[in-house]
Scaffold this active site. Sequence first.
Site, PDB file in Angstrom:
ATOM      1  N   LYS A 145      -7.427   0.142  16.826  1.00 18.92           N
ATOM      2  CA  LYS A 145      -8.555   1.048  16.684  1.00 18.92           C
ATOM      3  C   LYS A 145      -8.145   2.353  15.997  1.00 18.92           C
ATOM      4  O   LYS A 145      -8.935   2.929  15.226  1.00 18.92           O
ATOM      5  CB  LYS A 145      -9.174   1.332  18.051  1.00 18.92           C
ATOM      6  CG  LYS A 145      -9.881   0.132  18.666  1.00 18.92           C
ATOM      7  CD  LYS A 145     -11.056  -0.338  17.813  1.00 18.92           C
ATOM      8  CE  LYS A 145     -11.866  -1.424  18.507  1.00 18.92           C
ATOM      9  NZ  LYS A 145     -13.065  -1.822  17.730  1.00 18.92           N
ATOM     10  N   TYR A 157      -4.557  -2.944  21.201  1.00 14.27           N
ATOM     11  CA  TYR A 157      -5.948  -2.512  21.037  1.00 14.27           C
ATOM     12  C   TYR A 157      -6.006  -1.075  20.520  1.00 14.27           C
ATOM     13  O   TYR A 157      -6.720  -0.782  19.551  1.00 14.27           O
ATOM     14  CB  TYR A 157      -6.699  -2.634  22.365  1.00 14.27           C
ATOM     15  CG  TYR A 157      -8.175  -2.343  22.234  1.00 14.27           C
ATOM     16  CD1 TYR A 157      -9.032  -3.278  21.680  1.00 14.27           C
ATOM     17  CD2 TYR A 157      -8.705  -1.131  22.662  1.00 14.27           C
ATOM     18  CE1 TYR A 157     -10.388  -3.021  21.552  1.00 14.27           C
ATOM     19  CE2 TYR A 157     -10.057  -0.866  22.545  1.00 14.27           C
ATOM     20  CZ  TYR A 157     -10.902  -1.807  21.988  1.00 14.27           C
ATOM     21  OH  TYR A 157     -12.237  -1.539  21.857  1.00 14.27           O
TER      22      TYR A 157
END
Length: 286
Positions: free
Chosen positions: A160, A156
């Site tokens: 990002k 994650y």
Amino acid sequence: MSTRPPLAALPGGRRSAHGLRVLVTGASGTFGRAICERLSGLGARVIGLDLAPGPDDPVRVLPCDVTDDASVGAAVRTALDELGGLDVLVNNAGVGGPAPAELPPGAEARRQLDINLLGTWRVTAACIGALVASRGRVVMLASRMAVLQLPLAAAYGASKRALVAYADALRLEVGTHVGVTCVYPSAVRSPIHDSTAAAGLSLEGMSTYEPLDGVVDAVLRAVLSRRVRRDLATTRKGAVEFFLARHLPSVTDRIVARTLAARARSGAFEGAELAAGVVRRHTERP
């Protein structure tokens, strides 16, 4: 060239949302629904994209798989035809899940990278011609984890951080005609955390939850401010964390490392196979 008249200016450095043509990805999720509802309520013409549109979505939502080139192309063409162009793209679609950095990247890591990074890239590329024509804006829903990584969620954070790098490249290429803003929420209670909690890797205690309204407010500032904002935190605490992570990363590293050690020793990850290495390193005797 766009034939839509310029947006009216409002006091306080904002533009009117009335008549804005907006496309929002992940429109049926927690963030997406709230963003669509607020913008639509302000008079914007909003269409959403989502893998699984809901029966009670506040705006029209087209089915779209952002990991599939053909699906993205067809959905974006339909949305642009119905809107008659595009003024704002809100790239909100995203997923999370457990992915420790010490383990090989598997299907979960690939899924997060394909949706969070490449899905955003696909949709933006499909919209860029219309955005250049309207001198529009792109808003990226990044994350605090783009700058301040938390453990056991490497995919994650990597997706990002890469998303922000993509936004930076896009800004350099099209910034003469299109504004590009990254919004950095911290943790908000939503189903995105469910798979991590189910794996026994909940980061409760490492993050302070913030209200959804703060995220939506930040997106609206990105969309409606007269001046294009490059980066926007969603809370004052988030702004401090963003500053520290960017300028004093060794400080934030120490804070996160100490918190992780305390949680590992307290038994917070008991029975979590993916955290076995972390627990062992923090509990075994030298």
